[in-house]
Design a protein around this motif. Structure first.
Motif, short mmCIF file in Angstrom:
data_model
loop_
_atom_site.label_atom_id
_atom_site.label_comp_id
_atom_site.label_asym_id
_atom_site.label_seq_id
_atom_site.Cartn_x
_atom_site.Cartn_y
_atom_site.Cartn_z
N GLU A 6 -24.98 -12.63 -34.17
CA GLU A 6 -25.40 -11.39 -34.81
C GLU A 6 -26.80 -11.47 -35.42
O GLU A 6 -27.51 -10.48 -35.46
CB GLU A 6 -24.40 -10.99 -35.90
CG GLU A 6 -23.00 -10.74 -35.39
CD GLU A 6 -22.85 -9.46 -34.60
OE1 GLU A 6 -23.66 -8.54 -34.80
OE2 GLU A 6 -21.93 -9.39 -33.77
N THR A 46 -33.75 -5.30 -35.74
CA THR A 46 -32.87 -5.29 -34.58
C THR A 46 -33.55 -4.61 -33.40
O THR A 46 -34.07 -3.50 -33.54
CB THR A 46 -31.55 -4.55 -34.90
OG1 THR A 46 -30.96 -5.16 -36.05
CG2 THR A 46 -30.58 -4.63 -33.74
N ARG A 51 -26.90 -5.63 -30.67
CA ARG A 51 -26.08 -5.94 -31.84
C ARG A 51 -26.62 -7.16 -32.56
O ARG A 51 -26.22 -7.46 -33.67
CB ARG A 51 -24.63 -6.20 -31.44
CG ARG A 51 -23.88 -4.95 -31.13
CD ARG A 51 -22.42 -5.22 -31.06
NE ARG A 51 -21.98 -6.06 -32.16
CZ ARG A 51 -20.73 -6.41 -32.37
NH1 ARG A 51 -19.80 -6.03 -31.56
NH2 ARG A 51 -20.40 -7.17 -33.39
#
Length: 143
Positions: A6, A46, A51
């Motif tokens: 992540e 991001t 994700r």
């Protein structure tokens, strides 16, 4: 149980310069820019559609048994896009020094696109951390 990647820490020398590079030139979304504890700043960014984020960290204590990463020593982080030529054009238009599109051939790296999963470009951030972008088919059943 799922194990997902992540967040990847990216070591940088100048948090604001790195934030501007990743947000303005590469196009990452800024999710967080906060002093999460006294003297500890975290900027999380991001890539669109991902994700997995990157984290720029300042003042973060190093977990026991781990070493501090030196800015410019992280290489080979890889992102995938469905149109490598468009990705290269976008990066170049934003002022990123980006390699030509290349593929792996019989003699090693060769200029131009290759077959499925075999088209790449690369760039580095202002600290020298190296990134690779790979063209992936839009139909992921080709994995």
């Amino acid at each position: 149980m799922n194990w997902t990647i992540e967040v990847v820490p990216v070591p940088v020398t100048d948090m604001d310069r790195a934030k501007a590079f990743y947000a303005e030139k590469i196009g990452f979304d800024v999710d967080l820019d906060d002093e999460v504890a006294p003297g500890v700043r975290v900027i999380q960014l991001t890539p669109p559609g991902s994700r997995c984020s990157i984290a720029l960290l300042q003042g973060m204590p190093t977990p026991p048994g781990m070493q501090v990463m030196t800015p410019g020593t992280l290489h080979g982080l890889q992102m995938c896009v469905t149109d490598i030529d468009a990705a290269r054009a976008t990066l170049a238009e934003r002022g990123v020094e980006v390699s030509p599109v290349r593929h792996v051939g019989q003699a090693g790296w060769e200029d131009g696109k290759g077959g499925t999963w075999n088209s790449f470009l690369s760039f580095s951030d202002p600290d020298g951390n190296g990134w690779v972008v790979q063209e992936a088919p839009s139909d992921l059943s080709q994995r």
